[in-house]
Write a protein that holds these residues in place. Structure first.
Motif, PDB file in Angstrom:
ATOM      1  N   PRO A 438       1.171  -1.131   0.063  1.00 43.06           N
ATOM      2  CA  PRO A 438       0.033  -0.125   0.214  1.00 43.06           C
ATOM      3  C   PRO A 438       0.984   1.250  -0.220  1.00 43.06           C
ATOM      4  CG  PRO A 438      -0.212  -0.770   1.873  1.00 43.06           C
ATOM      5  CD  PRO A 438       0.291  -1.728   1.312  1.00 43.06           C
ATOM      6  N   GLY A 439       0.444   2.173  -1.471  1.00 46.18           N
ATOM      7  CA  GLY A 439       1.528   3.208  -0.954  1.00 46.18           C
ATOM      8  C   GLY A 439       0.534   4.921  -2.206  1.00 46.18           C
ATOM      9  N   PHE A 440       1.565   5.633  -1.551  1.00 48.58           N
ATOM     10  CA  PHE A 440       1.369   6.778  -2.783  1.00 48.58           C
ATOM     11  C   PHE A 440       2.520   7.293  -3.722  1.00 48.58           C
ATOM     12  CE2 PHE A 440       0.167  11.144  -2.149  1.00 48.58           C
ATOM     13  CZ  PHE A 440      -1.160  11.442  -2.950  1.00 48.58           C
ATOM     14  N   VAL A 441       2.242   6.751  -4.726  1.00 49.21           N
ATOM     15  CA  VAL A 441       3.361   7.019  -5.651  1.00 49.21           C
ATOM     16  C   VAL A 441       2.693   8.789  -5.646  1.00 49.21           C
ATOM     17  CG1 VAL A 441       4.163   6.765  -7.750  1.00 49.21           C
ATOM     18  CG2 VAL A 441       2.699   4.952  -6.693  1.00 49.21           C
ATOM     19  N   THR A 442       4.199   9.282  -5.389  1.00 48.96           N
ATOM     20  CA  THR A 442       4.735  10.768  -5.956  1.00 48.96           C
ATOM     21  C   THR A 442       5.506  11.440  -6.343  1.00 48.96           C
ATOM     22  OG1 THR A 442       5.604  11.101  -3.783  1.00 48.96           O
ATOM     23  CG2 THR A 442       3.172  11.810  -3.773  1.00 48.96           C
ATOM     24  N   GLN A 443       6.122  12.323  -7.513  1.00 50.45           N
ATOM     25  CA  GLN A 443       7.122  12.747  -8.009  1.00 50.45           C
ATOM     26  C   GLN A 443       8.341  12.805  -6.747  1.00 50.45           C
ATOM     27  OE1 GLN A 443       5.779  15.445 -11.260  1.00 50.45           O
ATOM     28  NE2 GLN A 443       8.825  15.515 -11.745  1.00 50.45           N
ATOM     29  N   LYS A 444       8.086  13.442  -5.921  1.00 53.42           N
ATOM     30  CA  LYS A 444       9.356  13.855  -4.785  1.00 53.42           C
ATOM     31  C   LYS A 444      10.015  12.826  -4.569  1.00 53.42           C
ATOM     32  CE  LYS A 444       9.885  16.205  -0.051  1.00 53.42           C
ATOM     33  NZ  LYS A 444       9.277  16.149   0.930  1.00 53.42           N
ATOM     34  N   TYR A 445      10.023  11.157  -4.135  1.00 53.18           N
ATOM     35  CA  TYR A 445      10.281  10.115  -4.202  1.00 53.18           C
ATOM     36  C   TYR A 445      10.612   9.164  -5.037  1.00 53.18           C
ATOM     37  CZ  TYR A 445      10.663  12.835   0.298  1.00 53.18           C
ATOM     38  OH  TYR A 445      10.418  13.523   1.701  1.00 53.18           O
ATOM     39  N   PHE A 446       9.948   9.408  -6.452  1.00 53.63           N
ATOM     40  CA  PHE A 446       9.742   8.161  -6.958  1.00 53.63           C
ATOM     41  C   PHE A 446      10.977   8.020  -7.829  1.00 53.63           C
ATOM     42  CE2 PHE A 446       8.847   6.626 -10.937  1.00 53.63           C
ATOM     43  CZ  PHE A 446       7.585   4.771 -10.748  1.00 53.63           C
ATOM     44  N   LYS A 447      11.624   7.238  -7.845  1.00 53.45           N
ATOM     45  CA  LYS A 447      13.125   7.436  -8.572  1.00 53.45           C
ATOM     46  C   LYS A 447      12.771   6.206 -10.049  1.00 53.45           C
ATOM     47  CE  LYS A 447      14.822   9.977  -5.508  1.00 53.45           C
ATOM     48  NZ  LYS A 447      15.455  11.156  -6.216  1.00 53.45           N
ATOM     49  N   GLY A 448      11.700   5.897 -10.489  1.00 54.34           N
ATOM     50  CA  GLY A 448      11.491   5.549 -11.911  1.00 54.34           C
ATOM     51  C   GLY A 448      11.609   5.753 -12.898  1.00 54.34           C
ATOM     52  N   ALA A 449      11.026   5.587 -13.791  1.00 56.12           N
ATOM     53  CA  ALA A 449      11.315   5.927 -15.232  1.00 56.12           C
ATOM     54  C   ALA A 449      10.542   7.378 -15.328  1.00 56.12           C
ATOM     55  CB  ALA A 449      10.792   4.977 -16.651  1.00 56.12           C
ATOM     56  N   GLU A 450       9.219   6.723 -15.135  1.00 52.72           N
ATOM     57  CA  GLU A 450       7.561   7.578 -14.984  1.00 52.72           C
ATOM     58  C   GLU A 450       8.610   9.310 -14.520  1.00 52.72           C
ATOM     59  OE1 GLU A 450       6.092   4.093 -15.441  1.00 52.72           O
ATOM     60  OE2 GLU A 450       7.403   4.466 -14.127  1.00 52.72           O
ATOM     61  N   GLY A 451       9.722   8.844 -13.516  1.00 53.61           N
ATOM     62  CA  GLY A 451       9.872  10.499 -12.744  1.00 53.61           C
ATOM     63  C   GLY A 451      11.121  11.409 -13.538  1.00 53.61           C
ATOM     64  N   LEU A 452      11.732  10.583 -14.702  1.00 48.17           N
ATOM     65  CA  LEU A 452      12.034  11.254 -15.168  1.00 48.17           C
ATOM     66  C   LEU A 452      12.659  12.515 -15.475  1.00 48.17           C
ATOM     67  CD1 LEU A 452      14.227   8.188 -17.334  1.00 48.17           C
ATOM     68  CD2 LEU A 452      15.467   9.442 -15.263  1.00 48.17           C
ATOM     69  N   PRO A 453      12.836  13.354 -16.402  1.00 44.61           N
ATOM     70  CA  PRO A 453      12.717  15.236 -16.597  1.00 44.61           C
ATOM     71  C   PRO A 453      11.840  15.107 -18.147  1.00 44.61           C
ATOM     72  CG  PRO A 453      14.408  14.656 -16.014  1.00 44.61           C
ATOM     73  CD  PRO A 453      14.196  13.380 -16.025  1.00 44.61           C
ATOM     74  N   THR A 454      12.686  13.899 -18.841  1.00 44.27           N
ATOM     75  CA  THR A 454      11.627  13.415 -20.290  1.00 44.27           C
ATOM     76  C   THR A 454      10.424  13.141 -20.014  1.00 44.27           C
ATOM     77  OG1 THR A 454      12.823  11.205 -20.507  1.00 44.27           O
ATOM     78  CG2 THR A 454      13.216  13.405 -21.460  1.00 44.27           C
ATOM     79  N   SER A 455      10.268  12.269 -19.250  1.00 46.00           N
ATOM     80  CA  SER A 455       8.958  11.579 -19.043  1.00 46.00           C
ATOM     81  C   SER A 455       7.737  12.362 -18.706  1.00 46.00           C
ATOM     82  CB  SER A 455       8.832  10.504 -17.369  1.00 46.00           C
ATOM     83  OG  SER A 455       9.432   9.350 -18.421  1.00 46.00           O
ATOM     84  N   VAL A 456       8.332  13.191 -17.911  1.00 46.96           N
ATOM     85  CA  VAL A 456       7.585  14.901 -17.583  1.00 46.96           C
ATOM     86  C   VAL A 456       7.311  15.507 -18.898  1.00 46.96           C
ATOM     87  CG1 VAL A 456       7.558  17.335 -15.727  1.00 46.96           C
ATOM     88  CG2 VAL A 456       8.943  14.592 -15.134  1.00 46.96           C
TER      89      VAL A 456
END
Length: 542
Positions: A438-456
């Protein structure tokens, strides 16, 4: 919502937790101090705020699904440190994710289940079934009194409470959540190789015709310059990703893809079964043309992910239906593909799910001796302080903090001296690799590919055309009667729809068979299927 690469890029499946308006070690809300169920002998008094959670040490039993990269949960640092903070000792019984459903069901069938199920991914039907039987505790009052962080998220994002509440009015599980503000984890269009566009003098496509012409140029005009026609214009495993990308261009899935076979008919305002709609037929006819003209991976229905990955790492794929290829193929220079305008003027990106992932990730059973304490135990990880520990670990040991407040793993984790990959290195301390909790996926601590600047940036490009957030449906919950009927018909209907989708696209079924296809679905119980989803949609709209 779909995180696109499971296994080869586990980082994209991490679930994080964040503070949306609550507090962690100093909760401002909470019920009065509660004695444990059973007269106060199980862990003593529950403190309203702060740590420890209980005055006297409390031992609880828990079952969880885990991923291979994690160390023994009974000895892993995360739970050892949290026990020191909370005064709650958890005796973990874990099973590998592949065997989770079988073991979970055996425990419940035999009655030898624990006080708490964590990361156990119960389907909605099981939550309602065992909740009505009394094996799973209703969490409504516990959330109200002992979960200020999670309660704040529900108040900020009403879709959460509506999506986790069963038709009987009870909440039986806490979910995986994706921050609605973290756009690039909720949606992302496919990626196109920009240097091929430049070499061939092409602009990014804006229409279906331009998309076709671009793929054709990739296939025939040797954009990699090696003198061979070895380019794959569109590379993917299966055709579902391409179909999903194009749904909005045909005006389909106007509530997102959490209930992927249904949306609202714009003319009648009633639930529409998408796979029998004339526009869905047009969509399949368009994709069939791409396939027939060799613009898709020709083994797309049967190709293995390892084969696609190998071509991707060689730089042979023009359009990648996945996360940023820099993360999975080490290929730079891909940019997000635009949202395409369709034949009826639609230019909508609907391949986005709701912020709700699995809603059965944290469950308390009737054997819980102190459910109040366990709710506080869980709620800490829905707050900023808890997520920093849960996902990042400990400052200067597992992560470093930069001057701007951002965090990153220490070099021994990112470039492990023992040759461990990131998941394995992190998994010696923390349990997030694999994304089951269980959790809350946020950009602040997310280190996966979806958090990359290109993905943003990719998400920003799609944003003007994405289905509005207030129109997104979560996966629906059904009554026991509805679920019983669905169990009998849903698998047959969805399996047949997916099989025929692939046959129509590949040409193994002629579009002259469309009426017969629709007739077969009617015989499978399609009218009842639509009626059930209509009832669920009506309940949700209220």
């Amino acid at each position: 919502m779909k995180l696109k690469q499971w296994g080869s890029l586990l980082l994209t499946c991490v679930l994080t937790v964040s503070l949306a308006a609550g507090c962690s070690s100093g909760d401002k809300e909470g019920g009065t101090a509660a004695e444990s169920k059973g007269g106060g002998s199980a862990g003593g008094q529950v403190n309203e705020t702060g740590m420890p959670i209980v005055t006297d040490k409390l031992t609880v039993t828990a079952f969880a699904g885990k991923f291979f990269a994690n160390a023994d949960w009974n000895n892993i640092k995360l739970w050892q440190e949290y026990e020191k903070m909370t005064n709650i000792h958890v005796q973990w019984d874990t099973v590998q994710k592949d065997n989770l459903a079988e073991k979970r069901n055996l425990l419940l069938a035999g009655g030898d289940y624990p006080e708490m199920f964590y990361a156990s991914a119960f389907p909605r039907a099981d939550l309602l079934k065992y909740g009505k039987q009394g094996a799973f505790l209703p969490l409504n009052d516990l959330i109200d009194k002992y979960a200020p962080n999670f309660k704040a998220l529900m108040e900020k994002y009403p879709i959460i409470e509506k999506g986790i509440t069963m038709p009987d009015g009870n909440i039986y599980g806490l979910p995986t959540l994706y921050d609605p503000e973290f756009k690039s984890v909720l949606y992302g269009t496919p990626w196109v190789k920009s240097e091929w566009l430049t070499k061939l003098g092409l602009k990014e496509p804006q229409t279906l015709d331009e998309f076709y012409n671009m793929l054709k140029a990739f296939k025939e005009n040797d954009p990699n310059g090696n003198g061979q026609k070895d380019e794959i214009a569109w590379g993917a495993v299966g055709a579902a990703g391409l179909v999903n990308y194009l749904r909005g261009s045909f005006g389909l899935n106007n509530h997102g893809t959490s209930n992927i076979y249904v949306d609202t008919d714009p003319d009648s305002g009633k639930v529409r079964f998408i796979p029998t709609d004339p526009r869905y037929k047009e969509l399949l006819q368009y994709v069939n043309k791409l396939y027939k003209d060799g613009l898709l991976e020709q083994d797309i229905m049967s190709v293995k992910s390892t084969e696609v990955d190998a071509k991707g790492m060689e730089g042979l794929i023009g359009v990648v239906d996945n996360v940023d290829p820099v993360a999975i193929y080490n290929q730079k220079g891909y940019v997000g593909l635009p949202v395409l305008k369709g034949p009826h003027g639609d230019q909508m990106f609907s391949a986005t799910g709701s912020p709700l992932g699995n809603i059965g990730m944290f469950v308390l059973t009737d054997k819980a001796k102190n459910p109040e304490a366990l709710m506080r135990w869980m709620d800490y990880f829905y707050g900023d302080e808890g997520i920093k520990m849960f996902f990042m670990g400990w400052k200067d040991e597992t992560y470093k903090e930069n001057a701007d407040g951002s965090v990153d793993y220490v070099d021994d984790i990112k470039n492990n001296p023992n040759g461990l990959n990131l998941d394995q290195a992190v998994g010696q301390y923390l349990i997030w690799p694999g994304g089951y909790y269980p959790g809350f996926v946020t950009q602040k601590y997310f280190k996966g590919a979806e958090g990359l600047p290109t993905s943003v940036d990719n998400a920003k490009k799609a944003e003007p055309h994405v289905v509005p957030q207030d129109q997104i449906w979560p996966p629906f919950n059904f009554t026991a009667e509805e679920q019983a009927d669905l169990t009998g018909i849903q698998t047959d209907i969805t399996t047949y729809v997916d099989e025929m989708r692939d046959k129509f696209i590949s040409g193994n079924a002629s579009f002259d068979e469309w009426d017969a296809y629709v007739s077969t679905l009617q015989k499978m119980g399609l009218d009842r299927y639509i009626a059930i989803y209509q009832s669920a949609a009506d309940r949700y709209s209220k």
